[in-house]
Motif scaffolding. Structure first.
Motif, short mmCIF file in Angstrom:
data_model
loop_
_atom_site.label_atom_id
_atom_site.label_comp_id
_atom_site.label_asym_id
_atom_site.label_seq_id
_atom_site.Cartn_x
_atom_site.Cartn_y
_atom_site.Cartn_z
N LEU A 215 26.63 -25.37 11.31
CA LEU A 215 26.25 -24.26 10.43
C LEU A 215 24.75 -23.97 10.52
N PRO A 216 24.35 -22.75 10.94
CA PRO A 216 22.94 -22.38 10.85
C PRO A 216 22.59 -22.08 9.40
N TYR A 217 21.29 -21.94 9.11
CA TYR A 217 20.88 -21.62 7.75
C TYR A 217 20.70 -20.11 7.65
N ASP A 218 21.61 -19.47 6.90
CA ASP A 218 21.61 -18.01 6.78
C ASP A 218 21.29 -17.66 5.32
N PRO A 219 20.03 -17.30 5.02
CA PRO A 219 19.63 -17.07 3.63
C PRO A 219 20.50 -16.04 2.93
N GLY A 220 20.90 -16.39 1.69
CA GLY A 220 21.66 -15.48 0.85
C GLY A 220 23.14 -15.40 1.15
N LYS A 221 23.60 -15.99 2.25
CA LYS A 221 25.01 -15.90 2.64
C LYS A 221 25.78 -17.12 2.10
N ARG A 222 27.04 -16.88 1.71
CA ARG A 222 27.89 -17.96 1.21
C ARG A 222 28.69 -18.55 2.37
N LEU A 223 28.06 -19.46 3.09
CA LEU A 223 28.66 -20.05 4.27
C LEU A 223 29.05 -21.52 4.07
N MET A 224 28.55 -22.14 3.02
CA MET A 224 28.96 -23.49 2.68
C MET A 224 30.16 -23.39 1.73
N PHE A 225 30.71 -24.54 1.36
CA PHE A 225 31.85 -24.57 0.45
C PHE A 225 31.53 -25.49 -0.72
N LYS A 226 32.03 -25.11 -1.91
CA LYS A 226 31.84 -25.99 -3.07
C LYS A 226 33.19 -26.21 -3.75
#
Length: 362
Positions: free
Chosen positions: A192-203
């Motif tokens: 996973l790259p770091y994409d500011p403001g995007k919901r790319l991780m999971f919680k």
């Protein structure tokens, strides 16, 4: 400040999922219940930026001092500000979001006093820049390696969040870390790259239900419709205000007004109208420094309605976040809606969480 990445930067976010994501290279870490904070350091210049882009710098002078002492001279680090309560009435140490919230205060004298009395820790979980190098395009597993190397020598109150790639360990963490005040788990794919403001991780967060009394409501800013329901639980003869349910469509807000209409009259003996904070009773309040100019006036309802709501966790004796309306419960006696029904996690030491993998293997 001349860094390869300069503020403002929106942190990368996570989307809610019901089940723990799995897959090759997936990693898991605790979901800290604090203030999301990106730390920018360029020598002696330090900026603490919140999720919304607002500065937190003036409120946490003790964190600024620790950043200058322990973080690399030029870096951008994503993490969380937390406050650990060590003298709680029911054990500890554990995270205390209320104490953290009190740190946001306009008076410099109080900021200084609270920095000494309730100092914040910083938990780092991603490295966005190091020296003159921006790391946003690098996959997460490489950023994690760089973070561990860059912060190898930090000591409390600066921490690096523990991470595991083992699904069984992650599930143990999910079950026991809540007792230390944590909020669930974050899952990150390895590439996973770091994409500011995007919901790319999971919680993944805990979900529970409770039957609560509806003892009042607030109007919605859009007009004469319901904005939120005021919820209560009994402790003996005292009805405590424990939170609100507020996420309704426009049509549902109008329907709720009709459904509440039969309970709006004859409220002279309402337990919150005559409530008393000094007796330990929680009652709805007015304006506060947290609400700004928001109107928190409320309309009483006879405490005869029961609703089932979904919630994730308690903060002391109230819901930590807004509760989710599920259904009316006409079969329930309001006086039976007591704290005893709530599922309370077993207490767990947050220092053990910060130390690495403290979870028992039983």
């Amino acid at each position: 400040m001349q860094l390869p990445i300069n503020p403002p930067v929106e942190p990368m976010l996570a989307k809610s999922v019901a089940e723990l994501p799995t897959g090759a290279g997936m990693t898991y870490e605790p979901k800290w219940d604090g203030y999301r904070c990106i730390v920018f350091r360029d020598g002696d210049e330090v900026e603490l930026a919140s999720r919304g882009g607002k500065t937190l710098t003036r409120y946490f002078p003790e964190v600024i001092e620790q950043v200058r002492r322990q973080l690399p001279a030029r870096c951008v680090v994503d993490g969380e500000l937390i406050v650990i309560r060590r003298d709680g009435p029911d054990g500890g140490p554990r995270l205390d979001f209320d104490l953290l919230g009190q740190r946001i205060h306009p008076a410099a004298s109080r900021v200084s006093m609270l920095a000494e009395k309730t100092p914040a820790d910083f938990v780092a979980f991603d490295l966005l820049a190091y020296g003159d190098e921006a790391l946003l395009d690098q996959p997460y597993h490489r950023r994690r390696e760089r973070l561990l190397a860059a912060l190898a020598d930090v000591v409390p109150p600066v921490h690096v969040t523990p991470v595991t790639a083992d699904e069984a360990t992650a599930r143990r963490w999910f079950e026991i870390f809540e007792g230390a005040g944590l909020d669930g788990l974050i899952a990150k794919p390895a590439d996973l790259p770091y994409d500011p403001g995007k919901r790319l991780m999971f919680k993944v967060k805990h979900t529970r239900t409770a039957d609560v009394v509806v003892a009042g409501f607030r109007w919605h800013k859009s007009g004469p419709v319901v904005g939120s329901l005021l919820l209560g639980l009994y402790e003996g003869d005292l009805l405590h205000h424990v939170g609100v349910s507020a996420s309704f469509t426009a049509a549902r807000r109008a329907e709720l007004l009709d459904e509440l209409a039969p309970y709006r009259g004859d409220v002279a003996g309402h337990p919150w109208i005559h409530g008393d904070h000094t007796s330990g009773q929680r009652i709805p309040g007015g304006l506060s420094r947290w609400s700004g100019t928001k109107n928190l006036e409320w309309e009483p309802l006879r405490p005869e309605l029961v609703v089932e709501v979904g919630y994730d966790a308690m903060e002391g004796d109230r819901f930590r976040h807004t509760a989710r309306f599920i259904r009316w419960r006409p079969d329930r006696d309001p006086r039976s809606c007591e704290y005893a029904q709530l599922d309370r996690p077993v207490r767990f030491d947050v220092d053990q969480v910060l130390a690495g993998d403290p979870a028992p293997t039983a």
